[in-house]
Design an enzyme around this catalytic site. Structure first.
Site, PDB file in Angstrom:
ATOM      1  N   HIS A  55       0.833  -1.198   0.000  1.00 55.55           N
ATOM      2  CA  HIS A  55       0.000   0.000   0.000  1.00 55.55           C
ATOM      3  C   HIS A  55       0.872   1.253   0.000  1.00 55.55           C
ATOM      4  O   HIS A  55       1.972   1.255   0.561  1.00 55.55           O
ATOM      5  CB  HIS A  55      -0.917   0.022   1.221  1.00 55.55           C
ATOM      6  CG  HIS A  55      -1.967  -1.036   1.188  1.00 55.55           C
ATOM      7  ND1 HIS A  55      -3.019  -1.043   2.065  1.00 55.55           N
ATOM      8  CD2 HIS A  55      -2.145  -2.125   0.383  1.00 55.55           C
ATOM      9  CE1 HIS A  55      -3.795  -2.076   1.810  1.00 55.55           C
ATOM     10  NE2 HIS A  55      -3.284  -2.757   0.798  1.00 55.55           N
ATOM     11  N   GLU A  57       0.595   4.043   1.635  1.00 58.88           N
ATOM     12  CA  GLU A  57       0.912   4.603   2.951  1.00 58.88           C
ATOM     13  C   GLU A  57       2.130   3.910   3.553  1.00 58.88           C
ATOM     14  O   GLU A  57       2.983   4.566   4.155  1.00 58.88           O
ATOM     15  CB  GLU A  57      -0.287   4.467   3.904  1.00 58.88           C
ATOM     16  CG  GLU A  57      -1.510   5.235   3.478  1.00 58.88           C
ATOM     17  CD  GLU A  57      -2.478   4.429   2.611  1.00 58.88           C
ATOM     18  OE1 GLU A  57      -3.633   4.840   2.486  1.00 58.88           O
ATOM     19  OE2 GLU A  57      -2.065   3.386   2.045  1.00 58.88           O
ATOM     20  N   CYS A  84      -6.362   1.551   5.289  1.00 53.65           N
ATOM     21  CA  CYS A  84      -6.844   0.326   5.914  1.00 53.65           C
ATOM     22  C   CYS A  84      -6.258   0.225   7.328  1.00 53.65           C
ATOM     23  O   CYS A  84      -5.409   1.030   7.728  1.00 53.65           O
ATOM     24  CB  CYS A  84      -6.447  -0.884   5.073  1.00 53.65           C
ATOM     25  SG  CYS A  84      -4.677  -1.229   5.089  1.00 53.65           S
ATOM     26  N   CYS A  87      -2.385  -0.079   7.427  1.00 56.06           N
ATOM     27  CA  CYS A  87      -1.675   1.186   7.236  1.00 56.06           C
ATOM     28  C   CYS A  87      -1.838   2.097   8.454  1.00 56.06           C
ATOM     29  O   CYS A  87      -0.893   2.779   8.846  1.00 56.06           O
ATOM     30  CB  CYS A  87      -2.162   1.878   5.965  1.00 56.06           C
ATOM     31  SG  CYS A  87      -1.681   0.977   4.473  1.00 56.06           S
TER      32      CYS A  87
END
Length: 165
Positions: A55, A57, A84, A87
């Site tokens: 991801h 992030e 999410c 993260c």
């Protein structure tokens, strides 16, 4: 920071989301900012890395390297899509003060758990949602046209359904 500042940084995150989509990814982009200065831009890398954990992030935090822990606060992560729980947990571990996002991720957004995390005695970033939300939703709506066979197309439709009510 002001709304004008938030819009400025989110616009940069949107530019990263465009780059991600051009690379075959979900159009998710972000930028990590420390005390009003850019530390690093990011975008999702799930398709390019072949990992569901890639991801944007997480990449923002990983690529900040030593700058992350010596950064002046506030440390803010701007992202076009609600992070999410994975993260959000990484942000907590890295001392991110605030997460600012545009579009809600109805199926798996992690910010709904911030109150429970705090009630459990942990600190969690402050959350600001809806910054340039229309623009963030608009770019996500374009993905089915650009890449209708994307592996996460069902996830995209599930997120967009929350905006079609």
């Amino acid at each position: 920071m002001t709304t004008k500042d938030h819009n400025y940084w989110m616009q940069i995150a949107l530019e990263e989301a465009e780059k991600a989509m051009a690379a075959g990814e979900l159009p998710i982009g972000g930028i990590l900012v420390a005390n009003g200065k850019e530390i690093g831009k990011t975008q999702t890398h799930v398709s390019r890395k072949g990992s569901m954990a890639a991801h944007g992030e997480l990449f923002a935090l990983l690529e900040a390297n030593g700058k992350l822990f010596s950064a002046e606060h506030p440390l803010i992560l701007y992202t076009t899509l609600e992070p999410c729980l994975m993260c959000l947990g990484a942000m907590m571990q890295c001392g991110v003060d605030e997460v600012i996002f545009g579009m809600k991720a109805e199926p798996d957004g992690g910010t709904r758990y911030v109150s429970a995390i705090r009630e459990g005695g942990q600190s969690a970033p402050n959350v600001v949602s809806g910054v340039l939300e229309k623009e963030c939703v608009a770019i996500m709506r374009r993905l089915p046209e650009v890449n209708p066979k994307h592996l996460a197309i069902d996830y995209v439709y599930a997120m967009l359904a929350a905006y079609d009510k």
